[in-house]
Scaffold this motif. Structure first.
Motif, PDB file in Angstrom:
ATOM      1  N   GLY A  11       0.980  -0.767   0.109  1.00 15.95           N
ATOM      2  CA  GLY A  11       0.165  -0.359   0.227  1.00 15.95           C
ATOM      3  C   GLY A  11       1.315   1.517  -0.420  1.00 15.95           C
ATOM      4  O   GLY A  11       0.193   1.778   0.336  1.00 15.95           O
ATOM      5  N   TYR A  12       2.104   1.414  -0.620  1.00 14.23           N
ATOM      6  CA  TYR A  12       3.307   2.308  -0.787  1.00 14.23           C
ATOM      7  C   TYR A  12       2.981   3.246  -1.874  1.00 14.23           C
ATOM      8  O   TYR A  12       2.454   2.769  -3.263  1.00 14.23           O
ATOM      9  CB  TYR A  12       4.237   1.585  -0.745  1.00 14.23           C
ATOM     10  N   GLU A  13       3.573   4.161  -1.630  1.00 11.68           N
ATOM     11  CA  GLU A  13       3.346   5.830  -3.203  1.00 11.68           C
ATOM     12  C   GLU A  13       4.629   4.690  -2.913  1.00 11.68           C
ATOM     13  O   GLU A  13       5.824   4.938  -2.748  1.00 11.68           O
ATOM     14  CB  GLU A  13       3.144   6.139  -2.265  1.00 11.68           C
ATOM     15  N   VAL A  14       4.889   5.053  -5.207  1.00  2.00           N
ATOM     16  CA  VAL A  14       6.201   4.986  -5.516  1.00  2.00           C
ATOM     17  C   VAL A  14       6.644   6.572  -6.096  1.00  2.00           C
ATOM     18  O   VAL A  14       5.884   7.288  -6.205  1.00  2.00           O
ATOM     19  CB  VAL A  14       5.387   4.284  -7.036  1.00  2.00           C
ATOM     20  N   GLU A  15       8.042   6.232  -5.747  1.00  2.00           N
ATOM     21  CA  GLU A  15       8.947   7.500  -6.072  1.00  2.00           C
ATOM     22  C   GLU A  15       9.468   7.511  -7.496  1.00  2.00           C
ATOM     23  O   GLU A  15      10.109   6.367  -6.409  1.00  2.00           O
ATOM     24  CB  GLU A  15       9.345   8.368  -4.988  1.00  2.00           C
ATOM     25  N   LEU A  41       9.232   1.252   7.576  1.00  2.00           N
ATOM     26  CA  LEU A  41      10.578   1.511   6.993  1.00  2.00           C
ATOM     27  C   LEU A  41      10.613   2.032   4.355  1.00  2.00           C
ATOM     28  O   LEU A  41       9.200   1.769   4.735  1.00  2.00           O
ATOM     29  CB  LEU A  41      10.726  -0.195   6.620  1.00  2.00           C
ATOM     30  N   THR A  42      10.822   2.496   4.656  1.00  2.00           N
ATOM     31  CA  THR A  42      10.698   2.955   2.913  1.00  2.00           C
ATOM     32  C   THR A  42      11.172   2.082   2.198  1.00  2.00           C
ATOM     33  O   THR A  42      12.496   0.866   3.519  1.00  2.00           O
ATOM     34  CB  THR A  42      11.523   4.961   2.589  1.00  2.00           C
ATOM     35  N   LEU A  94       9.497   4.081  -3.111  1.00  2.00           N
ATOM     36  CA  LEU A  94       8.257   3.658  -2.074  1.00  2.00           C
ATOM     37  C   LEU A  94       8.298   3.919  -1.065  1.00  2.00           C
ATOM     38  O   LEU A  94       8.976   3.942   0.075  1.00  2.00           O
ATOM     39  CB  LEU A  94       8.344   2.007  -2.356  1.00  2.00           C
ATOM     40  N   TRP A  95       7.208   5.012  -0.764  1.00  2.00           N
ATOM     41  CA  TRP A  95       7.498   5.596   0.397  1.00  2.00           C
ATOM     42  C   TRP A  95       5.445   5.335   1.271  1.00  2.00           C
ATOM     43  O   TRP A  95       4.282   5.100   0.594  1.00  2.00           O
ATOM     44  CB  TRP A  95       6.773   7.466   0.361  1.00  2.00           C
ATOM     45  N   PRO A  96       6.297   4.836   2.780  1.00  2.00           N
ATOM     46  CA  PRO A  96       4.515   4.130   3.484  1.00  2.00           C
ATOM     47  C   PRO A  96       3.493   5.320   2.896  1.00  2.00           C
ATOM     48  O   PRO A  96       3.362   6.807   3.511  1.00  2.00           O
ATOM     49  CB  PRO A  96       4.586   4.828   4.553  1.00  2.00           C
ATOM     50  N   PRO A  97       1.708   4.748   2.964  1.00  2.00           N
ATOM     51  CA  PRO A  97       1.257   5.585   3.286  1.00  2.00           C
ATOM     52  C   PRO A  97       0.834   6.427   4.397  1.00  2.00           C
ATOM     53  O   PRO A  97       1.241   6.273   5.130  1.00  2.00           O
ATOM     54  CB  PRO A  97      -0.330   5.292   3.229  1.00  2.00           C
ATOM     55  N   PRO A  98      -0.119   7.844   3.819  1.00  2.00           N
ATOM     56  CA  PRO A  98      -0.148   8.853   4.863  1.00  2.00           C
ATOM     57  C   PRO A  98      -0.894   7.696   6.979  1.00  2.00           C
ATOM     58  O   PRO A  98      -0.322   8.127   8.162  1.00  2.00           O
ATOM     59  CB  PRO A  98      -1.254   9.856   5.369  1.00  2.00           C
TER      60      PRO A  98
END
Length: 126
Positions: free
Chosen positions: A27-31, A50-51, A39-43
């Motif tokens: 459920g992470y966001e991709v940059e 961890l990223t 990949l960044w964790p959701p809010p």
């Protein structure tokens, strides 16, 4: 002073394919930053989650990973349903010598990197 984990870095061949898998799995966001997606964790993720950095690599994976992430289903969710969801995303069940009574299920991502899905967050002996 002590060190803390900051991110999980994984060497991969197909960065786009693996970013799609791991972002959907977690459920992470991709940059996308060039060839190495981050990949960044959701809010709503726990503080200090961890990223994930997917580092391009040419060398093939050989044998069982010497380290791997352990995932869990939040809020006591259905582990078997999550296994099936991950398999639907491209994971596979793998046998690395488990006996069948462990507190986890061993899976591999689309490039064969093992990871575990824990039956509960802090299993004994895992």
């Amino acid at each position: 002073m002590t060190s803390r984990f900051a991110q999980w870095t994984l060497d991969v061949h197909d960065t786009r394919k693996m970013a799609a898998f791991w972002s959907a799995a977690l459920g992470y966001e991709v940059e996308h930053d060039g060839e190495a997606p981050h990949l960044w964790p959701p809010p709503d993720a726990p503080r200090n989650s961890l990223t994930v950095w997917l580092q391009p690599a040419d060398a093939p994976k050989r044998g069982k990973n010497r380290n791997h992430p352990d995932l869990y289903v939040p809020d006591g969710g259905d582990v078997e349903a999550e296994v099936e969801r991950l398999v639907g995303l491209g994971a596979t069940r793998v046998d690395v010598g488990q006996r069948g009574d462990e507190g986890f299920v061993v899976l591999a991502d689309p490039e064969g990197n093992e990871f575990c899905l824990l039956h509960r967050r802090h299993p004994q002996g895992a």
